[in-house]
Scaffold this motif. Structure first.
Motif, PDB file in Angstrom:
ATOM      1  N   VAL A 124       0.825  -1.217   0.000  1.00  0.00           N
ATOM      2  CA  VAL A 124       0.000   0.000   0.000  1.00  0.00           C
ATOM      3  C   VAL A 124       0.859   1.266   0.000  1.00  0.00           C
ATOM      4  N   VAL A 125       2.184   1.108  -0.048  1.00  0.00           N
ATOM      5  CA  VAL A 125       3.061   2.272  -0.146  1.00  0.00           C
ATOM      6  C   VAL A 125       2.959   2.844  -1.556  1.00  0.00           C
ATOM      7  N   ASP A 126       2.761   4.136  -1.648  1.00  0.00           N
ATOM      8  CA  ASP A 126       2.582   4.790  -2.945  1.00  0.00           C
ATOM      9  C   ASP A 126       3.934   4.977  -3.622  1.00  0.00           C
ATOM     10  N   SER A 127       4.466   3.886  -4.137  1.00  0.00           N
ATOM     11  CA  SER A 127       5.788   3.910  -4.762  1.00  0.00           C
ATOM     12  C   SER A 127       5.979   2.637  -5.575  1.00  0.00           C
ATOM     13  N   ASP A 128       6.855   2.702  -6.566  1.00  0.00           N
ATOM     14  CA  ASP A 128       7.209   1.517  -7.343  1.00  0.00           C
ATOM     15  C   ASP A 128       8.376   0.759  -6.712  1.00  0.00           C
ATOM     16  N   GLN A 129       8.805   1.194  -5.538  1.00  0.00           N
ATOM     17  CA  GLN A 129       9.943   0.592  -4.853  1.00  0.00           C
ATOM     18  C   GLN A 129       9.713  -0.894  -4.583  1.00  0.00           C
ATOM     19  N   GLN A 130      10.706  -1.714  -4.899  1.00  0.00           N
ATOM     20  CA  GLN A 130      10.682  -3.126  -4.537  1.00  0.00           C
ATOM     21  C   GLN A 130      11.354  -3.263  -3.169  1.00  0.00           C
ATOM     22  N   TRP A 131      10.701  -3.948  -2.247  1.00  0.00           N
ATOM     23  CA  TRP A 131      11.203  -4.056  -0.884  1.00  0.00           C
ATOM     24  C   TRP A 131      11.783  -5.438  -0.620  1.00  0.00           C
ATOM     25  N   GLU A 132      12.881  -5.464   0.089  1.00  0.00           N
ATOM     26  CA  GLU A 132      13.517  -6.713   0.508  1.00  0.00           C
ATOM     27  C   GLU A 132      13.399  -6.829   2.024  1.00  0.00           C
ATOM     28  N   VAL A 133      13.074  -8.026   2.486  1.00  0.00           N
ATOM     29  CA  VAL A 133      12.867  -8.254   3.920  1.00  0.00           C
ATOM     30  C   VAL A 133      13.828  -9.330   4.410  1.00  0.00           C
ATOM     31  N   THR A 134      14.500  -9.057   5.508  1.00  0.00           N
ATOM     32  CA  THR A 134      15.416 -10.032   6.109  1.00  0.00           C
ATOM     33  C   THR A 134      15.107 -10.149   7.596  1.00  0.00           C
ATOM     34  N   VAL A 135      15.060 -11.381   8.068  1.00  0.00           N
ATOM     35  CA  VAL A 135      14.911 -11.632   9.506  1.00  0.00           C
ATOM     36  C   VAL A 135      16.296 -11.906  10.075  1.00  0.00           C
ATOM     37  N   PHE A 136      16.699 -11.115  11.053  1.00  0.00           N
ATOM     38  CA  PHE A 136      18.002 -11.271  11.695  1.00  0.00           C
ATOM     39  C   PHE A 136      17.835 -12.019  13.014  1.00  0.00           C
ATOM     40  N   LYS A 137      18.723 -12.990  13.217  1.00  0.00           N
ATOM     41  CA  LYS A 137      18.681 -13.763  14.465  1.00  0.00           C
ATOM     42  C   LYS A 137      19.287 -12.907  15.571  1.00  0.00           C
ATOM     43  N   ASP A 138      18.432 -12.237  16.309  1.00  0.00           N
ATOM     44  CA  ASP A 138      18.855 -11.291  17.342  1.00  0.00           C
ATOM     45  C   ASP A 138      17.750 -11.225  18.380  1.00  0.00           C
TER      46      ASP A 138
END
Length: 260
Positions: A72-86
């Motif tokens: 729903v972000v008004d942008s063509d940006q592709q987002w990358e998601v990383t889960v950090f073990k912390d």
């Protein structure tokens, strides 16, 4: 020379004027593309230096929530998601479409709506260009150019400061928290994002109650740049009447995330 410098400075200041999503005047010196480049590079280094979690149920869960928010972000940006073990209850988002979530956050964000509140808040920092604001103030000093160059080098005090300005300083031993106005602004933007994505905005209040319970003896608000949990909760509660209709419209439109 002074007569020449003054018009040049005026042009620079005018070019740096911008407006945040909530209408606040901002001072932004750095091009968005340069901020994106720094965010991508910092994120890449973090993934190389810190343990991550992938292919697991919790990684898929975080990805699902993040996907719903960024959709729903008004942008063509592709987002990358990383889960950090912390074990720390933390998350962040960087310019360039990068999101990091610590496994410890999942012990405090008890359901998908509460996790969406955190991710929405962090994405809100990026949308509002808060890192650019902080970098721009630093860049206006003599150390600004040194900091930008430091990201490409090895570990140094300048690089640690730069990571702090980007919003990931805790991992590098430099705590440079966002200001109260930035935190409050990200809260509002994040609340709007989660409601538009179909997550229950009421759960943002429960999230910060959980944070307060997990935080123990936090420092007094006047000694911190962050708003206290109670102040943050009050601010969110005051905005709920504005976002409830957004949430109801999203659900009616079929945005009903089910991330488990």
């Amino acid at each position: 020379m002074k007569r020449l410098a003054l018009p040049a400075l005026t042009v620079l200041l005018l070019a740096a004027c911008a407006t945040s999503p909530l209408g606040r005047q901002q001072f932004l010196l750095l091009p968005a593309a340069e901020m994106d480049q720094m965010g991508v590079q910092a994120y890449s280094e973090m993934k190389q230096e810190q343990p991550t979690v992938s292919g697991t149920k919790e990684a898929r869960y975080v990805q699902c929530v993040a996907n719903a928010i960024t959709a729903v972000v008004d942008s063509d940006q592709q987002w990358e998601v990383t889960v950090f073990k912390d074990d720390s209850a933390n998350a962040f988002a960087l310019p360039g479409g990068k999101i990091g979530v610590h496994t410890g956050l999942l012990k405090v964000a008890k359901n998908q709506d509460q996790l969406a509140a955190v991710i929405g808040h962090e994405v809100g920092h990026v949308i509002a260009q808060h890192s650019n604001e902080r970098m721009s103030i630093q860049y206006a000093t003599q150390t600004g150019t040194q900091l930008v160059a430091a990201l490409a080098g090895g570990d140094s005090a300048e690089k640690q400061t730069l990571m702090g300005l980007l919003g990931v300083g805790a991992q590098y031993g430099v705590q440079l928290p966002f200001s109260r106005k930035h935190e409050a602004e990200a809260d509002v933007v994040g609340l709007q994002l989660m409601a538009e994505a179909g997550f229950n905005p009421e759960q943002s209040v429960d999230l910060w109650r959980n944070m307060a319970a997990a935080g123990g003896s936090a420092p007094p608000e006047l000694l911190s740049t962050h708003p206290s949990n109670e102040t943050r909760i009050q601010g969110l509660q005051a905005r709920l009447p504005e976002v409830r209709p957004i949430y109801q419209q999203a659900r009616a439109a079929g945005r009903t995330p089910n991330c488990g």
